[in-house]
Design an enzyme around this catalytic site. Structure first.
Site, PDB file in Angstrom:
ATOM      1  N   ASP A 124       0.742  -1.148  -0.100  1.00 26.89           N
ATOM      2  CA  ASP A 124      -0.065   0.160   0.063  1.00 26.89           C
ATOM      3  C   ASP A 124       0.732   1.170   0.011  1.00 26.89           C
ATOM      4  N   CYS A 190     -24.245  -1.828   4.006  1.00 30.04           N
ATOM      5  CA  CYS A 190     -23.351  -0.663   4.342  1.00 30.04           C
ATOM      6  C   CYS A 190     -24.039   0.468   4.846  1.00 30.04           C
ATOM      7  N   CYS A 206     -18.269   6.588   1.669  1.00 25.66           N
ATOM      8  CA  CYS A 206     -17.611   5.405   2.460  1.00 25.66           C
ATOM      9  C   CYS A 206     -17.052   6.106   3.616  1.00 25.66           C
ATOM     10  N   CYS A 236     -18.536  -3.721   5.914  1.00 31.06           N
ATOM     11  CA  CYS A 236     -18.946  -4.631   4.529  1.00 31.06           C
ATOM     12  C   CYS A 236     -18.097  -5.914   4.604  1.00 31.06           C
ATOM     13  N   CYS A 240     -20.166 -10.235   5.762  1.00 29.55           N
ATOM     14  CA  CYS A 240     -19.810 -11.237   4.592  1.00 29.55           C
ATOM     15  C   CYS A 240     -19.573 -12.700   5.070  1.00 29.55           C
TER      16      CYS A 240
HETATM   17  C1  B12 Z   1      -7.736   3.893  -2.098  1.00 31.06           C
HETATM   18  C2  B12 Z   1      -7.806   2.647  -1.078  1.00 31.06           C
HETATM   19  C3  B12 Z   1      -8.937   2.742  -0.267  1.00 31.06           C
HETATM   20  C4  B12 Z   1     -10.039   3.710  -0.471  1.00 31.06           C
HETATM   21  C5  B12 Z   1     -10.916   3.212  -1.741  1.00 31.06           C
HETATM   22  C6  B12 Z   1     -11.311   1.500  -1.572  1.00 31.06           C
HETATM   23  C7  B12 Z   1     -11.953   1.044  -2.770  1.00 31.06           C
HETATM   24  N1  B12 Z   1     -12.447  -0.110  -2.818  1.00 31.06           N
HETATM   25  O1  B12 Z   1     -11.364   1.512  -3.978  1.00 31.06           O
HETATM   26  C8  B12 Z   1     -10.953   3.822   0.953  1.00 31.06           C
HETATM   27  C9  B12 Z   1     -10.242   4.640   1.659  1.00 31.06           C
HETATM   28  C10 B12 Z   1     -12.285   3.841   0.880  1.00 31.06           C
HETATM   29  C11 B12 Z   1     -10.250   2.454   1.629  1.00 31.06           C
HETATM   30  C12 B12 Z   1     -11.207   1.685   2.434  1.00 31.06           C
HETATM   31  C13 B12 Z   1     -10.595   0.592   2.906  1.00 31.06           C
HETATM   32  N2  B12 Z   1      -9.333  -0.313   2.691  1.00 31.06           N
HETATM   33 CO1  B12 Z   1      -8.281   0.466   1.557  1.00 31.06          CO
HETATM   34  N3  B12 Z   1      -7.041   0.757  -0.353  1.00 31.06           N
HETATM   35  C14 B12 Z   1      -6.924   1.596  -0.904  1.00 31.06           C
HETATM   36  C15 B12 Z   1      -5.773   1.594  -2.008  1.00 31.06           C
HETATM   37  C16 B12 Z   1      -4.570   2.506  -1.579  1.00 31.06           C
HETATM   38  C17 B12 Z   1      -6.200   1.732  -3.704  1.00 31.06           C
HETATM   39  C18 B12 Z   1      -7.392   0.659  -3.813  1.00 31.06           C
HETATM   40  C19 B12 Z   1      -7.861   1.158  -5.203  1.00 31.06           C
HETATM   41  O2  B12 Z   1      -7.032   1.253  -6.251  1.00 31.06           O
HETATM   42  N4  B12 Z   1      -8.844   1.586  -5.471  1.00 31.06           N
HETATM   43  C20 B12 Z   1      -9.659   1.764  -6.791  1.00 31.06           C
HETATM   44  C21 B12 Z   1     -10.554   0.722  -7.166  1.00 31.06           C
HETATM   45  C22 B12 Z   1     -11.267   0.748  -8.567  1.00 31.06           C
HETATM   46  O3  B12 Z   1      -9.843  -0.447  -7.169  1.00 31.06           O
HETATM   47  P1  B12 Z   1     -10.154  -1.557  -6.089  1.00 31.06           P
HETATM   48  O4  B12 Z   1     -10.775  -1.441  -4.916  1.00 31.06           O
HETATM   49  O5  B12 Z   1      -8.913  -2.238  -5.761  1.00 31.06           O
HETATM   50  O6  B12 Z   1     -10.938  -2.521  -7.014  1.00 31.06           O
HETATM   51  C23 B12 Z   1     -10.795  -3.541  -7.930  1.00 31.06           C
HETATM   52  C24 B12 Z   1     -11.700  -4.568  -8.022  1.00 31.06           C
HETATM   53  O7  B12 Z   1     -12.771  -3.984  -7.451  1.00 31.06           O
HETATM   54  C25 B12 Z   1     -11.805  -4.873  -9.884  1.00 31.06           C
HETATM   55  N5  B12 Z   1     -12.993  -4.685 -10.286  1.00 31.06           N
HETATM   56  C26 B12 Z   1     -13.618  -3.532 -10.653  1.00 31.06           C
HETATM   57  N6  B12 Z   1     -14.728  -3.940 -11.163  1.00 31.06           N
HETATM   58  C27 B12 Z   1     -14.811  -5.454 -11.181  1.00 31.06           C
HETATM   59  C28 B12 Z   1     -15.862  -6.228 -11.435  1.00 31.06           C
HETATM   60  C29 B12 Z   1     -15.874  -7.711 -11.482  1.00 31.06           C
HETATM   61  C30 B12 Z   1     -16.639  -8.329 -11.846  1.00 31.06           C
HETATM   62  C31 B12 Z   1     -14.571  -8.021 -10.628  1.00 31.06           C
HETATM   63  C32 B12 Z   1     -14.431  -9.572 -10.378  1.00 31.06           C
HETATM   64  C33 B12 Z   1     -13.688  -7.057 -10.164  1.00 31.06           C
HETATM   65  C34 B12 Z   1     -14.051  -5.797 -10.453  1.00 31.06           C
HETATM   66  O8  B12 Z   1     -11.133  -3.897 -10.192  1.00 31.06           O
HETATM   67  C35 B12 Z   1     -10.532  -3.101  -9.276  1.00 31.06           C
HETATM   68  C36 B12 Z   1      -9.136  -2.703  -9.851  1.00 31.06           C
HETATM   69  O9  B12 Z   1      -8.173  -3.724  -9.231  1.00 31.06           O
HETATM   70  C37 B12 Z   1      -5.381  -0.012  -1.744  1.00 31.06           C
HETATM   71  C38 B12 Z   1      -3.907  -0.343  -1.764  1.00 31.06           C
HETATM   72  C39 B12 Z   1      -3.490  -0.713  -3.090  1.00 31.06           C
HETATM   73  N7  B12 Z   1      -2.289   0.120  -3.687  1.00 31.06           N
HETATM   74  O10 B12 Z   1      -4.241  -1.188  -3.907  1.00 31.06           O
HETATM   75  C40 B12 Z   1      -5.906  -0.290  -0.051  1.00 31.06           C
HETATM   76  C41 B12 Z   1      -6.589  -1.518   0.053  1.00 31.06           C
HETATM   77  C42 B12 Z   1      -7.485  -1.946  -0.930  1.00 31.06           C
HETATM   78  N8  B12 Z   1      -7.411  -1.390   1.381  1.00 31.06           N
HETATM   79  C43 B12 Z   1      -7.341  -2.127   2.157  1.00 31.06           C
HETATM   80  C44 B12 Z   1      -8.203  -2.155   3.379  1.00 31.06           C
HETATM   81  C45 B12 Z   1      -7.725  -3.173   4.546  1.00 31.06           C
HETATM   82  C46 B12 Z   1      -9.211  -1.040   3.587  1.00 31.06           C
HETATM   83  C47 B12 Z   1     -10.495  -1.189   4.556  1.00 31.06           C
HETATM   84  C48 B12 Z   1     -10.818  -2.497   5.173  1.00 31.06           C
HETATM   85  C49 B12 Z   1      -9.756  -0.255   5.896  1.00 31.06           C
HETATM   86  C50 B12 Z   1     -10.865  -0.204   6.774  1.00 31.06           C
HETATM   87  N9  B12 Z   1     -11.243  -1.091   7.712  1.00 31.06           N
HETATM   88  O11 B12 Z   1     -11.497   1.105   7.049  1.00 31.06           O
HETATM   89  C51 B12 Z   1     -11.526  -0.474   3.831  1.00 31.06           C
HETATM   90  C52 B12 Z   1     -12.326  -1.247   3.046  1.00 31.06           C
HETATM   91  C53 B12 Z   1     -13.252  -0.664   2.216  1.00 31.06           C
HETATM   92  C54 B12 Z   1     -13.651  -1.317   0.839  1.00 31.06           C
HETATM   93  N10 B12 Z   1     -14.661  -2.193   0.898  1.00 31.06           N
HETATM   94  O12 B12 Z   1     -13.002  -1.279  -0.187  1.00 31.06           O
HETATM   95  C55 B12 Z   1      -6.567  -3.379   1.870  1.00 31.06           C
HETATM   96  C56 B12 Z   1      -7.374  -4.322   0.974  1.00 31.06           C
HETATM   97  C57 B12 Z   1      -6.987  -5.978   1.362  1.00 31.06           C
HETATM   98  C58 B12 Z   1      -7.935  -6.648   0.838  1.00 31.06           C
HETATM   99  N11 B12 Z   1      -8.179  -8.262   1.288  1.00 31.06           N
HETATM  100  O13 B12 Z   1      -8.836  -6.597  -0.217  1.00 31.06           O
HETATM  101  C59 B12 Z   1      -5.637  -2.840   0.481  1.00 31.06           C
HETATM  102  C60 B12 Z   1      -5.281  -3.642  -0.593  1.00 31.06           C
HETATM  103  C61 B12 Z   1      -4.298  -2.260   1.404  1.00 31.06           C
HETATM  104  C62 B12 Z   1      -3.444  -3.602   1.710  1.00 31.06           C
HETATM  105  N12 B12 Z   1      -2.083  -3.394   1.186  1.00 31.06           N
HETATM  106  O14 B12 Z   1      -3.580  -4.290   2.423  1.00 31.06           O
HETATM  107  N13 B12 Z   1      -8.975   2.073   0.776  1.00 31.06           N
HETATM  108  S1  SF4 Z   2     -20.480 -12.967  -0.299  1.00 32.76           S
HETATM  109 FE1  SF4 Z   2     -19.683 -11.379   0.997  1.00 32.76          FE
HETATM  110  S2  SF4 Z   2     -18.737  -9.898  -0.648  1.00 32.76           S
HETATM  111 FE2  SF4 Z   2     -20.051 -11.198  -1.822  1.00 32.76          FE
HETATM  112  S3  SF4 Z   2     -21.972 -10.128  -1.949  1.00 32.76           S
HETATM  113 FE3  SF4 Z   2     -22.256 -11.367  -0.079  1.00 32.76          FE
HETATM  114  S4  SF4 Z   2     -21.289  -9.978   1.731  1.00 32.76           S
HETATM  115 FE4  SF4 Z   2     -20.635  -9.142  -0.136  1.00 32.76          FE
HETATM  116  S1  SF4 Z   3     -16.062   0.426   4.763  1.00 34.14           S
HETATM  117 FE1  SF4 Z   3     -17.627  -0.857   3.507  1.00 34.14          FE
HETATM  118  S2  SF4 Z   3     -19.474  -0.669   4.875  1.00 34.14           S
HETATM  119 FE2  SF4 Z   3     -18.067   0.850   5.746  1.00 34.14          FE
HETATM  120  S3  SF4 Z   3     -18.838   2.632   4.605  1.00 34.14           S
HETATM  121 FE3  SF4 Z   3     -17.198   2.095   3.600  1.00 34.14          FE
HETATM  122  S4  SF4 Z   3     -18.005   0.526   2.095  1.00 34.14           S
HETATM  123 FE4  SF4 Z   3     -19.796   1.006   3.709  1.00 34.14          FE
END
Ligand code: B12
Ligand code: SF4
Ligand code: SF4
Length: 334
Positions: A124, A190, A206, A236, A240
């Site tokens: 990250d 959520c 969020c 969220c 799950c």
């Molecule tokens: C910015 C960021 C955030 C942002 C945005 C999160 C988001 N969902 O985008 C905020 C601040 C909200 C956040 C929150 C959290 N985060 Co954060 N975050 C990041 C960060 C730095 C970048 C994520 C990113 O690129 N987002 C942009 C979106 C578009 O990408 P994405 O979420 O990864 O989504 C991918 C998939 O959804 C997929 N996708 C898109 N469309 C579709 C369709 C289908 C059909 C499928 C299968 C997939 C798919 O493509 C996307 C691109 O890879 C990463 C670290 C990193 N460098 O990756 C950590 C990371 C994602 N976060 C992490 C964590 C732990 C959290 C939290 C749990 C922290 C908390 N408890 O508050 C929450 C979880 C919220 C959630 N449900 O995502 C972990 C997740 C680990 C995991 N097991 O997934 C990461 C990987 C950090 C780490 N190194 O461990 N985070």
């Molecule tokens: S299995 Fe988990 S990630 Fe999939 S829709 Fe249900 S709560 Fe969400």
């Molecule tokens: S971390 Fe998940 S449940 Fe909490 S506000 Fe963000 S999307 Fe909703």
């Protein structure tokens, strides 16, 4: 692979260093402005979408996962509106530091085996779509909550990676057909309805974004729904079924529940100064937030608690020297 387990990682896999599978989905996400105030996410999307762009000659990405599944906290403490909830990943020392040390050990091992290799480590800490590479490496699937979920460990997994010039045999995505099935619990439960579509998170809705990343006040339409979350949000994930069914077998190596630091009394937080903030949260992810933003979040949780002593604490916070804290309280008290 064995060395990764020896180092303490729960999961390891290899992905090709080419473009991320969901690079296009990422561009669509940015086009909708779902990154909210995180402008850095939009700075160089092409670079963020390809791990290969981060290291000349990169061929493979070794993706590592470390579970932080923890026993549930005592409900009488966790659900007490007079206390503020810190999300589980921050229940102790900062994971960035912990995992970086583990990755460095592994990198040194690789360097010994292959002295000519070039390697770069990230946890990250750089522009990598970490979940996509974890997906490609076979570490898990991506749930509708956008989390990388392992079928046995659930989603409470930290990700880290070593980008390397070594041409390693890549793994494959897990062959699971429609792992979420008909479930939509994460989306429906959520608190702020932050998922406009499956797998897509609108950060402007969020709680994790507003309490960790945003430098602005928490807007009223969100503030009324954050309950007692004061740093991040786990809703969220905890709803799950994949994450619920996993009960940690052993003690986590570096995180554990301590009521004073993981669910502290709001009245105590509202009285904090720089010194008490450092002594309580020094070395944890909360330290990165700095005191004014933690007080902003505390103010919102005080309002959601709503007891007379909470209102008195809010009135006192309205005179805090930080402009951010003052504005948040002004919005709350009207
Ligand atoms: C910015 C960021 C955030 C942002 C945005 C999160 C988001 N969902 O985008 C905020 C601040 C909200 C956040 C929150 C959290 N985060 Co954060 N975050 C990041 C960060 C730095 C970048 C994520 C990113 O690129 N987002 C942009 C979106 C578009 O990408 P994405 O979420 O990864 O989504 C991918 C998939 O959804 C997929 N996708 C898109 N469309 C579709 C369709 C289908 C059909 C499928 C299968 C997939 C798919 O493509 C996307 C691109 O890879 C990463 C670290 C990193 N460098 O990756 C950590 C990371 C994602 N976060 C992490 C964590 C732990 C959290 C939290 C749990 C922290 C908390 N408890 O508050 C929450 C979880 C919220 C959630 N449900 O995502 C972990 C997740 C680990 C995991 N097991 O997934 C990461 C990987 C950090 C780490 N190194 O461990 N985070
Ligand atoms: S299995 Fe988990 S990630 Fe999939 S829709 Fe249900 S709560 Fe969400
Ligand atoms: S971390 Fe998940 S449940 Fe909490 S506000 Fe963000 S999307 Fe909703």
């Amino acid at each position: 692979m064995e060395k990764a387990t020896e180092t303490g990682f729960d999961l390891v896999g290899i992905a090709p260093a080419g473009p991320a599978v969901h690079a296009e989905a990422f561009s669509r996400w940015l086009a909708k402005g779902f990154q909210a105030g995180m402008d850095w996410m939009a700075r160089d999307p092409a670079r963020r979408s390809s791990a290969g762009a981060l290291l000349e000659g990169a061929q493979s990405v070794i993706v590592l996962g470390l579970s932080y599944a923890l026993p549930e906290p005592p409900p009488e403490i966790w659900n007490d509106p007079a206390r503020g909830r810190i999300s589980r990943y921050a229940w102790g020392p900062d994971y960035h530091d912990h995992i970086q040390r583990m990755l460095k050990d592994l990198e040194q091992f690789i360097q010994k085996l292959a002295p000519d290799s070039q390697n770069k480590i990230y946890v990250d800490t750089g522009p990598v779509l970490e979940r996509d590479y974890a997906l490609a490496a076979g570490l898990g699937f991506i749930g509708r909550n956008s989390m990388l979920i392992h079928p046995e460990l659930g989603s409470m997994i930290f990700l880290g990676e070593i980008i390397t010039t070594l041409a390693l045999e890549p793994g494959e995505p897990l062959q699971l057909e429609n792992p979420c099935g008909k479930c939509r619990r994460c989306m429906d439960l959520c608190p702020t309805r932050a998922f406009p579509d499956p797998h897509v998170l609108d950060c402007s809705r969020c709680i994790a974004y507003h309490t960790i990343e945003s430098k602005e006040i928490i807007p009223p339409e969100i503030a009324g729904k954050t309950g007692n979350w004061i740093f991040g949000c786990d809703e969220c994930q905890t709803v799950c079924p994949w994450t619920k069914k996993h009960r940690p077998a052993q003690k986590n190596p570096f995180l554990e529940f301590n009521p004073d630091t993981c669910c502290p009394p709001l009245l105590e937080l509202a009285e904090m100064n720089e010194e008490t903030f450092k002594s309580k949260f020094g070395g944890t992810p909360v330290e990165r937030l700095k005191l004014p933003r933690l007080l902003r979040n505390t103010a919102v949780a005080l309002k959601n608690w709503g007891a007379p002593e909470a209102v008195r604490a809010l009135e006192k916070l309205s005179k805090h020297p930080s402009g951010l804290v003052q504005s948040q309280v002004e919005h709350i008290l009207g």
